[in-house]
Design a protein around this motif. Structure first.
Motif, PDB file in Angstrom:
ATOM      1  N   SER C  41       0.827  -1.200   0.012  1.00 35.30           N
ATOM      2  CA  SER C  41       0.016   0.120   0.055  1.00 35.30           C
ATOM      3  C   SER C  41       0.954   1.220  -0.069  1.00 35.30           C
ATOM      4  O   SER C  41       1.944   1.349   0.683  1.00 35.30           O
ATOM      5  CB  SER C  41      -1.052  -0.027   1.120  1.00 35.30           C
ATOM      6  N   GLN C  60      -0.961   3.768   3.005  1.00 28.65           N
ATOM      7  CA  GLN C  60      -0.742   3.977   4.407  1.00 28.65           C
ATOM      8  C   GLN C  60      -0.314   5.347   4.750  1.00 28.65           C
ATOM      9  O   GLN C  60       0.554   5.985   4.177  1.00 28.65           O
ATOM     10  CB  GLN C  60       0.731   2.966   4.492  1.00 28.65           C
ATOM     11  N   ASN C  75     -16.403   1.620  20.444  1.00 21.79           N
ATOM     12  CA  ASN C  75     -15.268   0.887  19.501  1.00 21.79           C
ATOM     13  C   ASN C  75     -15.032   1.866  18.527  1.00 21.79           C
ATOM     14  O   ASN C  75     -13.953   1.621  17.695  1.00 21.79           O
ATOM     15  CB  ASN C  75     -15.827  -0.245  19.247  1.00 21.79           C
ATOM     16  N   GLY C  97     -12.451  -0.617  16.722  1.00 19.62           N
ATOM     17  CA  GLY C  97     -11.453  -1.682  17.348  1.00 19.62           C
ATOM     18  C   GLY C  97     -10.860  -0.698  18.679  1.00 19.62           C
ATOM     19  O   GLY C  97     -11.277   0.400  18.992  1.00 19.62           O
ATOM     20  N   THR C  98      -9.781  -1.394  19.076  1.00 21.65           N
ATOM     21  CA  THR C  98      -9.055  -1.020  20.209  1.00 21.65           C
ATOM     22  C   THR C  98      -7.772  -0.059  19.354  1.00 21.65           C
ATOM     23  O   THR C  98      -6.982  -0.468  18.821  1.00 21.65           O
ATOM     24  CB  THR C  98      -8.548  -2.037  20.997  1.00 21.65           C
ATOM     25  N   ILE C 110       0.607   5.875  12.162  1.00 21.71           N
ATOM     26  CA  ILE C 110       0.531   5.160  11.048  1.00 21.71           C
ATOM     27  C   ILE C 110      -0.557   4.302  10.844  1.00 21.71           C
ATOM     28  O   ILE C 110      -0.698   3.626  11.767  1.00 21.71           O
ATOM     29  CB  ILE C 110       1.853   4.376  10.752  1.00 21.71           C
ATOM     30  N   LYS C 125      -8.376  -2.953  10.181  1.00 24.90           N
ATOM     31  CA  LYS C 125      -8.172  -3.387  11.419  1.00 24.90           C
ATOM     32  C   LYS C 125      -6.740  -3.925  11.966  1.00 24.90           C
ATOM     33  O   LYS C 125      -5.923  -4.118  11.147  1.00 24.90           O
ATOM     34  CB  LYS C 125      -8.884  -4.744  11.463  1.00 24.90           C
ATOM     35  N   ASP C 126      -6.597  -3.517  12.893  1.00 22.46           N
ATOM     36  CA  ASP C 126      -5.346  -3.580  13.792  1.00 22.46           C
ATOM     37  C   ASP C 126      -4.012  -2.881  12.952  1.00 22.46           C
ATOM     38  O   ASP C 126      -2.954  -3.134  13.249  1.00 22.46           O
ATOM     39  CB  ASP C 126      -4.811  -5.143  13.771  1.00 22.46           C
ATOM     40  N   ILE C 129      -0.761   2.184  14.284  1.00 22.99           N
ATOM     41  CA  ILE C 129       0.314   2.335  14.832  1.00 22.99           C
ATOM     42  C   ILE C 129       0.638   3.691  15.327  1.00 22.99           C
ATOM     43  O   ILE C 129       0.587   4.591  14.747  1.00 22.99           O
ATOM     44  CB  ILE C 129       1.566   1.589  14.222  1.00 22.99           C
ATOM     45  N   THR C 130       0.927   3.790  16.718  1.00 23.98           N
ATOM     46  CA  THR C 130       1.318   4.922  17.463  1.00 23.98           C
ATOM     47  C   THR C 130       2.642   4.881  17.683  1.00 23.98           C
ATOM     48  O   THR C 130       3.032   4.019  18.232  1.00 23.98           O
ATOM     49  CB  THR C 130       0.517   5.501  18.603  1.00 23.98           C
TER      50      THR C 130
END
Lengths: 728, 76, 141
Positions: C41, C60, C75, C97-98, C110, C125-126, C129-130
């Protein structure tokens, strides 16, 4: 004090530069005094960097916020244990740790080899000191941990809460030990190639240090995986993150080297390949060190843009160019003495294993650096995700595990099919039983997992059979009782049986990886107290919310814990009561967040609620909806803004603590719905068990054979050979 | 300073005779060969090699060991 | 001349082996290159995304969570992502999500997003990124 630290580093740099010169001239002119002096420079560098590192640690322990690194990475509220570890949470501190470990490991290695490899050691010393000088120069001129702040703050920022995990104490030092110890085989390879001496003595030294580095790096990687699993509210142990990959690369090439060097040891084959592998591994270690601190690639391991790019890229470029030049110019020395006799031989298996491992390394390298490759080729930065990695690594890992089972039972030089059949009956049988079992349990549609289980069963069968037959042979020879026979068998053949244990551990580790990847159930769900949800075969009930405050030794609030009590049942039977929680660390930003808000808007961490089992882990994390508290917090902020100026500092602190306590209790009494991440993951425990077995096997293989036994064995063999000589 | 300087105070010292490293290399090769002979025996005893193969390889390895020993003798 | 095959000149045998090995390596490299380009991506910034993005394509996205833009309903997390180095361009992101622990307004993130019909970028999903703010960074305070 900081001035002293800077002076120590400058002195270490000077000593390193002197030592390089002394060792090189000594090697060149055959002057032992200069070579000895060069070696002692390494010892001196170790002493100096130890002192510098000690100074840094003391500054952290004394909360000396006049040091910039201390004020930005520690605080008076940071627990003692983490003050020690905070020293290497900074760029500068971790560089100092690196050079310190490098000088310690180098000193140890040069001490052990002080009477051996006399012509290679001078150049190896120079290379090791070269690395030392490079890092000392970085510490002295670019990233000094000894920077003093003009205005000394009252309090430091504190260690990032995410780093507050026991692994922080051991994961970075282990990883760096692996990296720095891999510099040793690199240095010895450079020395050996310069002197055109890649003989048995060189192999023995390189192999041992390579194995040590491999073990330390592997342990570091595993600890990182464990940390990620147990601390981050994410639930995974591997994410194909660039920094993880960077540490995996030298480990893969190092593994390949440890195998292929045996071919050189026994058959004089693959000399050029081995030299290239060692040099590549050393270079990849520096690349990994660089990647963590460069900001070149986007990673979860946050980087700041740093000034280290140019020096590191120059060093890596020099290492690559030098390696290629050395290997090419010494290609006549590196010519193979033998060729492969047969494809059905251990040699062929080792070659296969090397192809797979280097292939894996290449895949990981490509995926990790793909953003740079893509940018160079197309101008657009693109990246690949875990599915791409899995597509290649899964089949390669399968082949690798299978080879680790085939290799040990096939004879050197040439094996015969008849013997192979005899050797493979049990392992193949156990693999087939496993496949049948998978079909019977209805899990065979997960093809790659089933294949991995079968491959692992094959390896376990091989290793068990090897131990069985070895013990049998030993008993037939000496009449020892079985338990004693196993022990003496391993003691007398450390490398062989240690290696088998490593294979067993790796097979178990991959069973854990395959099972937990294929059969994991994962859900993000929002629950209110009293509600129940289902994950896999388990019913999870959110019983109630909890709220608590943690104070440090000085009575100051360290963090707020908002948690949950979960009742986990299976078929109505209680399995566990889990208490995941969410820690809120106060921010120091009173200005923007408010006197009360700062307690709720700072850094956060998850404490995992984990029920670990041999067969299945139930993993839970909670993320409370703190936004629901926001209106009350904002109201409180307004009230405090008005009242605080009128209070004394003690009053202010007391009433703030009271307010935070009240809010926390309110959350526990009447919690808003919270978000949970629930995971059931089968056999994750086997990753850690497999790793432990691997580690134990590595230690056994590494443990030096006692001198007396070695001499006895050699004497016996010499007598036999002499007998032979008489007959001839 | 003192640590680093000590070896220099004794004055220039030549490395020992040129054969030293060669001898060390041969000794290591000899030990590796002995180990290989032992391992071959182990392989034979655990059934990885037939008797004929074992005898042939064992003879070959011993011959190689003898060659190394001769070379070592030549150095003295 | 059939014995020639059996007793193939060792040098030639080596060349053959080298060619086989090299072609296997080239094959792997081509496969890697091909699949990585098709599976990747595009890494992009809010500014580029705001000006040109195709509905249904994945990107991305790297940027900073805009201050004051974050809202959460259970959520579902909604926020806007701005350029890392400041600037005005921003894009709306919805993530279900979380979120990672260090997720906060003002933090660098990201996230892999897909452009939806309504112009919102939906996080996969998932994929969020921090970046940890303190590890290996000079303090910016």
């Amino acid at each position: 004090m900081p001035t002293l630290g800077r002076a120590l580093i400058l002195l270490a740099l000077a000593v390193a530069l002197y030592g390089i010169g002394a060792a090189l001239v000594g090697g060149w002119r055959g002057r032992r005094d200069l070579v000895d002096s060069g070696r002692r420079s390494v010892y001196a560098m170790a002493v100096l960097t130890s002192a510098a590192f000690l100074l840094l640690e003391l500054a952290f322990l004394r909360d000396d916020f006049s040091w910039e690194v201390v004020s930005t990475h520690s605080s008076t509220t940071t627990p003692l244990f983490y003050k020690v570890a905070a020293a290497w949470s900074s760029q500068e501190g971790s560089l100092l740790l690196w050079v310190w470990l490098l000088s310690l490991w180098s000193s140890l290695v040069l001490f052990l080899t002080r009477k051996r490899l006399r012509d290679v050691v001078p150049y190896a010393t120079a290379v090791l000191l070269g690395f030392g000088a490079f890092f000392c120069a970085l510490l002295a001129f670019l990233e000094s941990p000894f920077t003093v702040l003009a205005a000394v703050p009252q309090e430091g920022t504190g260690l990032n809460p995410l780093l507050r995990h026991p692994s922080m104490m051991i994961h970075p030092p282990m990883l760096y030990s692996g990296y720095t110890l891999f510099a040793v085989p690199f240095a010895f390879a450079v020395g050996a190639l310069i002197r055109r001496r890649v003989d048995a003595d060189w192999i023995a030294a390189t192999r041992r240090f390579g194995l040590g580095a491999w073990l330390l790096l592997g342990t570091g990687i595993l600890l990182g995986a464990r940390w990620s699993y147990a601390e981050l509210g994410w639930g995974g142990y591997w994410a194909w993150d660039p920094v993880e990959n960077a540490s995996l690369l030298p480990w893969l090439t190092g593994t390949a080297f440890l195998h292929s060097v045996m071919l050189q040891e026994k058959r004089g084959m693959l000399k050029m390949w081995n030299a290239s592998l060692v040099l590549a591994t050393g270079t990849l270690c520096i690349l990994g060190t660089f990647l963590v601190r460069s900001g070149v690639l986007d990673s979860i391991h946050a980087f700041g843009a740093s000034t280290l790019g140019v020096p590191f890229v120059s060093l890596i470029g020099l290492m690559i160019a030098g390696s290629v030049a050395l290997v090419v110019s010494r290609r006549d020395t590196l010519r193979s003495e033998h060729r492969l006799d047969s494809l059905l031989s251990r040699e062929a298996m080792f070659v296969g294993n090397n192809i797979v491992l280097v292939g894996l390394a290449f895949v990981v390298f490509w995926g990790t650096f793909f953003p740079l490759i893509a940018e160079a080729l197309t101008g657009d930065r693109k990246s690949v995700g875990p599915p791409w990695f899995d597509k290649y690594t899964v089949p390669l890992a399968l082949v690798l595990v299978l080879l680790s089972g085939i290799g040990p039972v096939i004879a050197w030089r040439r094996a015969t099919w008849r013997n192979a059949r005899r050797a493979f009956a049990v392992p193949v049988g156990s693999a087939l039983v496993t496949v049948v079992g998978c079909v019977a349990f209805g899990i065979a549609e997960h093809v790659s997992a089933t294949l991995m289980f079968a491959a692992a069963a094959f390896v376990i069968g091989t290793v068990a059979q090897e131990f069985w037959r070895g013990t049998g042979a030993r008993r037939a020879m000496t009449g020892e009782a079985a338990p004693l026979a196993v022990i003496t068998l391993v003691r007398r053949n450390r490398r062989r049986y240690g290696g088998y244990l490593v294979h067993l551990g790796i097979a178990l580790l991959f069973v854990g990886v395959a099972a937990s990847t294929a059969f994991q159930d994962e859900r993000d769900v929002r629950l209110s107290p009293g509600q129940t949800t289902r994950i896999g075969d388990y019913d999870v009930k959110y019983v109630r919310a909890t709220g608590g405050l943690d104070f440090d030794a000085g009575g100051r609030l360290e963090k707020i814990d908002l948690g949950a009590v979960l009742d986990v049942r299976r078929d109505g039977e209680p399995v566990a009561v889990l208490r995941p929680s969410y820690g809120l660390y106060p921010s120091r930003d009173v200005q923007n967040l408010g006197p009360l808000g700062r307690f709720f808007e700072g850094e956060t961490t998850s404490e995992i609620g984990l029920k670990a089992g041999v067969l299945r882990d139930v993993w839970t994390a909670v993320s409370p909806d703190t936004q629901a508290l926001r209106p009350i917090v904002e109201k409180g902020d307004k009230a405090f803004m008005a009242d605080l100026p009128k209070m004394s500092p003690e009053q202010a602190s007391t009433s703030l603590t009271l307010a935070v306590t009240a809010l926390t209790q309110r959350y526990a009494r009447r919690p808003p719905p919270a978000t949970f991440r629930l995971i059931t993951s089968p056999m994750v425990a086997w990753i850690w068990i497999g790793a432990l077995i691997t580690f134990g096997g590595g230690i056994i293989a590494l443990w030096p054979a006692p001198d007396a036994a070695r001499r006895r064995a050699s004497a016996r063999a010499a007598a036999r050979v002499a007998q032979d000589l008489g007959r001839a | 300073m003192w640590i680093v300087g000590t070896p220099l105070r004794a004055g220039p010292q030549a490395a020992e005779d040129a054969h030293a490293s060669e001898r060390e290399g041969l000794e290591a090769a000899r030990d590796a060969k002995y180990r290989e002979i032992r391992e071959l025996e182990m392989d034979h005893r655990t059934g990885k090699l037939s008797d004929e193969d074992f005898r042939a390889l064992d003879r070959q390895l011993r011959a190689e060991a003898v060659a190394i020993l001769r070379e070592l003798d030549g150095l003295h | 001349m059939s014995y020639c095959v059996e007793a193939m000149d060792p040098a030639r045998k080596r060349t053959v082996r080298l060619i086989v090995a090299l072609s296997a390596a080239v094959l792997l490299a081509v496969a890697l290159a091909y699949t990585s380009f098709s599976a990747s991506s595009e890494a992009t910034t809010p500014r580029k995304l705001a000006s040109s993005a195709t509905v249904g394509a994945t990107y991305q996205l790297t940027g900073r969570v805009q201050k004051g833009s974050y809202t959460r309903r259970g959520n579902v997390h909604d926020f806007r992502v701005v350029e890392r180095s400041g600037g005005t361009a921003s894009v709306p992101v919805r993530y279900v999500g979380t979120v990672p622990d260090p997720f906060r307004e003002g933090r660098e993130v990201i996230v892999t997003v897909r452009k939806g019909e309504d112009g919102t970028f939906v996080g996969e999903k998932d994929s969020l990124i921090t970046k940890c703010p303190s590890k290996f960074t000079k303090s910016d305070s």
